[in-house]
Design a protein around this motif. Structure first.
Motif, PDB file in Angstrom:
ATOM      1  N   TRP A 190      41.044  46.636  41.486  1.00 25.30           N
ATOM      2  CA  TRP A 190      40.405  46.941  42.756  1.00 25.30           C
ATOM      3  C   TRP A 190      39.160  46.063  42.869  1.00 25.30           C
ATOM      4  CZ3 TRP A 190      38.909  52.645  44.249  1.00 25.30           C
ATOM      5  CH2 TRP A 190      38.375  52.662  45.535  1.00 25.30           C
ATOM      6  N   ARG A 204      36.154  45.204  45.055  1.00 26.95           N
ATOM      7  CA  ARG A 204      35.367  45.676  46.204  1.00 26.95           C
ATOM      8  C   ARG A 204      34.162  44.744  46.367  1.00 26.95           C
ATOM      9  NH1 ARG A 204      33.571  51.785  46.851  1.00 26.95           N
ATOM     10  NH2 ARG A 204      35.577  51.872  47.863  1.00 26.95           N
ATOM     11  N   GLN A 222      51.083  51.608  47.257  1.00 19.63           N
ATOM     12  CA  GLN A 222      51.121  52.601  48.341  1.00 19.63           C
ATOM     13  C   GLN A 222      49.857  53.457  48.373  1.00 19.63           C
ATOM     14  OE1 GLN A 222      52.891  53.428  50.897  1.00 19.63           O
ATOM     15  NE2 GLN A 222      51.858  55.382  51.277  1.00 19.63           N
ATOM     16  N   TRP A 223      49.412  53.884  47.200  1.00 24.99           N
ATOM     17  CA  TRP A 223      48.251  54.765  47.199  1.00 24.99           C
ATOM     18  C   TRP A 223      47.029  54.040  47.754  1.00 24.99           C
ATOM     19  CZ3 TRP A 223      43.835  53.421  44.737  1.00 24.99           C
ATOM     20  CH2 TRP A 223      43.918  52.470  43.731  1.00 24.99           C
ATOM     21  N   ARG A 282      47.093  51.655  49.990  1.00 22.80           N
ATOM     22  CA  ARG A 282      47.249  51.558  51.440  1.00 22.80           C
ATOM     23  C   ARG A 282      46.891  52.883  52.100  1.00 22.80           C
ATOM     24  NH1 ARG A 282      53.056  49.424  52.061  1.00 22.80           N
ATOM     25  NH2 ARG A 282      53.093  49.441  49.802  1.00 22.80           N
ATOM     26  N   SER A 283      47.252  53.970  51.421  1.00 17.30           N
ATOM     27  CA  SER A 283      46.947  55.268  52.019  1.00 17.30           C
ATOM     28  C   SER A 283      45.449  55.510  52.070  1.00 17.30           C
ATOM     29  CB  SER A 283      47.645  56.388  51.242  1.00 17.30           C
ATOM     30  OG  SER A 283      47.030  56.563  49.993  1.00 17.30           O
ATOM     31  N   TYR A 284      44.693  54.819  51.208  1.00 17.00           N
ATOM     32  CA  TYR A 284      43.245  54.955  51.254  1.00 17.00           C
ATOM     33  C   TYR A 284      42.603  53.844  52.088  1.00 17.00           C
ATOM     34  CZ  TYR A 284      43.762  58.225  47.408  1.00 17.00           C
ATOM     35  OH  TYR A 284      44.111  59.278  46.632  1.00 17.00           O
ATOM     36  N   GLY A 285      43.402  53.028  52.719  1.00 14.43           N
ATOM     37  CA  GLY A 285      42.851  51.955  53.530  1.00 14.43           C
ATOM     38  C   GLY A 285      42.279  50.824  52.707  1.00 14.43           C
ATOM     39  N   TYR A 300      40.844  50.262  38.312  1.00 13.52           N
ATOM     40  CA  TYR A 300      41.218  51.637  38.633  1.00 13.52           C
ATOM     41  C   TYR A 300      42.178  52.150  37.587  1.00 13.52           C
ATOM     42  CZ  TYR A 300      42.044  55.590  41.671  1.00 13.52           C
ATOM     43  OH  TYR A 300      42.098  56.842  42.194  1.00 13.52           O
ATOM     44  N   GLY A 352      42.645  59.236  37.535  1.00 13.41           N
ATOM     45  CA  GLY A 352      42.295  58.865  38.889  1.00 13.41           C
ATOM     46  C   GLY A 352      40.828  58.504  39.045  1.00 13.41           C
ATOM     47  N   LEU A 353      40.184  58.172  37.949  1.00 13.70           N
ATOM     48  CA  LEU A 353      38.761  57.866  38.046  1.00 13.70           C
ATOM     49  C   LEU A 353      38.554  56.366  38.159  1.00 13.70           C
ATOM     50  CD1 LEU A 353      37.409  60.200  35.254  1.00 13.70           C
ATOM     51  CD2 LEU A 353      37.274  60.549  37.694  1.00 13.70           C
ATOM     52  N   PRO A 354      37.878  55.941  39.186  1.00 13.54           N
ATOM     53  CA  PRO A 354      37.616  54.515  39.272  1.00 13.54           C
ATOM     54  C   PRO A 354      36.553  54.094  38.268  1.00 13.54           C
ATOM     55  CG  PRO A 354      36.574  55.662  41.080  1.00 13.54           C
ATOM     56  CD  PRO A 354      37.338  56.692  40.304  1.00 13.54           C
ATOM     57  N   TYR A 373      52.272  52.786  36.162  1.00  9.50           N
ATOM     58  CA  TYR A 373      51.993  53.772  37.188  1.00  9.50           C
ATOM     59  C   TYR A 373      53.153  53.780  38.177  1.00  9.50           C
ATOM     60  CZ  TYR A 373      49.402  56.443  40.601  1.00  9.50           C
ATOM     61  OH  TYR A 373      48.996  57.411  41.457  1.00  9.50           O
TER      62      TYR A 373
END
Lengths: 339, 161
Positions: free
Chosen positions: A80, A82, A98-99, A101-104, A130, A135-137, A300
Motif C-alpha cells: 500500500w 500512500r 478487491q478489498w 477497491r472496496s476501500y477506494g 498491509y 488487518g492492521l496496516p 491472502y
C-alpha cells in the motif's frame, strides 16, 4: 399516557443512556490502544520526510525517494503506497485487490507479482505494508525504509516473515510481541537499541536468550512455551541490546476465518526511529541492507469481481429467506394463539 | 384506519432495517472476511488484536440476530432499542473515522460487497434509525389521540394541574 408513549419515553431514555455508555466505552478502547494521532503521525512523517530530503540523492522536485525492496514475493503479497502525489515508475504491481477497491484505494494498493524480486523506486511520503494477519496496516516512512528500521509506534510489523505487534504500555514503555511461524531450529535475531525509554519484549517460546549480561531475562510460569511467553526487559540505561531467539517449534494458529500463510526467514531488525530523530545523527541501529528488508510473505484470498457479485446475490437471497422464515413463523404463531 | 396504515408502515420499515442488518451479517459470513470490520476498528484507533478479532468474529452474528429479532416482534421495545443502539454505535465509529480520514473513504461495510463511503454509510444509518423510530413515534401520537372520544380534545397540562 398510552403504553406506546411510555415505551417511546423509556426507549429514548435507554438510548441516551446507552449512547453515553457507548461513547465512554469507545473512548476507553481508543485510549487503551494508544497510537499516534493523525496530527502526530503527520508531524513525524513530515519530520522524517524533511530529513530524508537531505539524505536522498533523489530528484530535487520530490522530497522523498526510497527504495522498496522485496524478494521471493509469493502470490498475494500486496503493498500500500500512500502519498501526496506519488509517481509510479514501474509496473511490477498488479491491479488492486478487491478489498482495496472496496476501500477506494484502487490507485494505492497493489498486489505484488508472484515469485519476483522487486527493486522499486517510488516517490511517496508513506508506505504501508498491509499485513492481512489481523488487518492492521503497518506504516513505514521513507527514512525508516532506507535504514531498514521501523517506527516503534507501529501496530504491526511483518518483516522477513516475522509478525510483530507493538503497543504502548506507558510513556516510555512499549511492548513488542512477535510471532515466528514454524521453523524448527531457526534463529531469529532481534536487535533493539534503547535510548529514550524502556522496552518490554515479550516473546513466544524464547528457548534461548543469548544476550549480553545487561539483559534481564525472565520466564513465565509455564516455561516459555506457547501460549505462555518469556519476558526480556531492556532498560534505558543499557544503550545497546542484542537478543537471539531460537524457535525450536512453533504452532501458529491463524486468526479465525482467515487463510494466511507466512514464510519464515531469519532477520528482523527494529529501530527506534523516534530516538533516531531526536538525536538527529546516525541511526540508532543500522540495518543490513544486503538482506531482504521488507518482504511480506502472505497468502491472502483475494476475491474477484465475479465472486463479489455472486456473494452479494447469495447474501441477499439468504437474508430474504431468513426474514421470510421469521415472518411466516410469526404469523403461524399468532394464528395458533388466536385459535 | 390511519392507525392501521401507520402500523403497516412501521412493519415495512422494520423489515427494511432488518433486511439490511441480516444482509450485512450474512455478507460478512459468506465472504469469510474479517478485514473490513478490523480495518474500520483500526482506523477508529483500536489496536488491540484480541479486541479486533473478537469484534470481527462476533459482529456478523450480532447483526443477524438483531435483524431477525426486529421482525420477530418478540419484545419489540427491547429489539428496537438494541438495534437503534447498535446503529448509533456504528454511526459514532464511522463519524470518528470520517473526521480523521475524510468522508469519501470506502467504509467496507457489508464486507465490501456494496461500495459505500463513510459519508454515505452515516447517512444510511441515520435513515435506518429514522425508519426504526419515526413510524413508532407517529403511531404513538395517533394512538394517543385515538384513545380520546371523537371531537374531544386532550386537556391542557396546566388545566389538569
Amino acid at each position: 399516557m398510552s403504553p406506546y408513549t411510555k415505551h417511546c419515553r423509556a426507549m429514548a431514555i435507554a438510548m441516551i443512556g446507552m449512547a453515553g455508555s457507548l461513547t465512554t466505552t469507545l473512548a476507553q478502547i481508543q485510549s487503551s490502544g494508544e497510537t499516534l494521532s493523525q496530527s502526530e503521525t503527520t508531524e513525524v512523517v513530515s519530520r522524517v520526510a524533511a530529513q530524508q530530503a537531505l539524505l536522498a540523492d533523489a530528484d530535487a522536485n520530490f522530497a522523498v525517494q526510497f527504495e522498496l525492496r522485496t524478494a521471493e514475493v509469493v502470490d498475494g503479497t500486496y503493498v500500500w503506497l500512500r502519498s501526496d502525489g506519488w509517481e509510479r515508475l514501474e509496473t511490477h504491481f498488479l491491479n488492486a485487490p478487491q478489498w482495496a477497491r472496496s476501500y477506494g484505494l484502487d490507485d494505492e494498493v497493489f498486489v505484488v507479482e508472484p515469485e519476483r524480486t522487486i527493486e522499486h523506486f517510488v516517490r511517496t511520503n508513506q508506505v504501508i505494508l498491509y499485513s492481512p494477519t489481523f488487518g492492521l496496516p503497518t506504516v513505514y516512512t521513507p527514512l525508516e525504509i532506507l535504514r531498514g528500521g521501523t517506527r516503534r509506534d507501529l501496530n504491526q510489523l511483518v518483516a522477513d516473515g516475522v509478525a510483530v505487534t507493538a503497543s504502548r504500555l506507558g510513556p516510555d514503555l512499549f511492548e513488542l510481541r512477535y510471532t515466528t511461524p514454524s521453523a524448527p531450529g531457526t534463529n531469529t535475531t532481534l536487535e533493539v537499541s534503547v535510548r529514550d525509554g524502556a522496552y518490554l519484549i515479550t516473546c513466544w517460546q524464547c528457548s534461548a536468550c543469548n544476550s549480553s549480561a545487561a539483559i534481564e531475562y525472565d520466564r513465565l510460569p509455564d516455561g516459555g512455551h506457547f501460549p505462555s511467553y518469556a519476558v526480556c526487559e531492556l532498560g534505558p540505561d543499557r544503550p545497546v541490546r542484542r537478543l537471539v531467539l531460537a524457535t525450536e517449534s512453533f504452532s501458529y494458529k491463524p486468526p479465525p476465518r482467515s487463510r494466511i500463510a507466512f514464510r519464515f526467514s531469519t532477520k528482523m531488525i527494529i529501530t527506534d526511529s523516534r530516538a533516531q530523530q531526536a538525536n538527529g545523527d546516525a541511526p540508532v541501529l543500522r540495518a543490513d541492507r544486503s538482506g531482504n528488508l521488507f518482504p511480506i510473505h502472505a497468502v491472502y484470498p483475494f476475491r474477484s469481481d465475479e465472486a463479489s457479485s455472486a456473494s452479494t446475490l447469495g447474501a441477499g437471497a439468504a437474508s430474504a429467506g431468513l426474514i421470510l422464515a421469521v415472518l411466516i413463523g410469526r404469523r403461524l404463531h399468532r394464528r395458533k394463539q388466536a385459535a | 384506519m390511519r392507525l392501521k396504515a401507520t402500523r403497516f408502515v412501521q412493519r415495512a420499515a422494520d423489515t427494511a432495517v432488518a433486511f439490511f442488518f441480516v444482509f450485512a451479517g450474512v455478507a460478512k459470513l459468506i465472504t469469510i472476511s474479517d478485514d473490513g470490520v478490523q480495518h474500520l476498528l483500526v482506523l477508529a484507533g483500536v489496536s488491540d488484536s484480541s479486541v479486533l478479532i473478537t469484534a470481527a468474529a462476533a459482529l456478523p452474528y450480532l447483526e443477524i440476530v438483531l435483524g431477525l429479532w426486529v421482525v420477530a416482534e418478540w419484545r419489540p421495545f427491547a429489539a428496537v432499542a438494541a438495534t437503534s443502539s447498535t446503529l448509533f454505535l456504528f454511526t459514532l465509529v464511522l463519524t470518528l473515522i470520517g473526521l480523521r480520514l475524510g468522508w469519501g473513504v470506502k467504509c467496507g461495510c457489508t464486507a465490501g460487497l456494496t461500495p459505500t463511503t463513510i459519508g454515505m454509510a452515516i447517512v444510511r444509518n441515520v435513515a435506518l434509525l429514522a425508519l426504526l423510530i419515526l413510524p413508532r413515534a407517529i403511531a404513538t401520537m395517533r394512538s394517543d389521540s385515538a384513545s380520546l372520544p371523537h371531537g374531544v380534545r386532550a386537556p391542557r397540562a396546566d388545566v389538569i394541574a
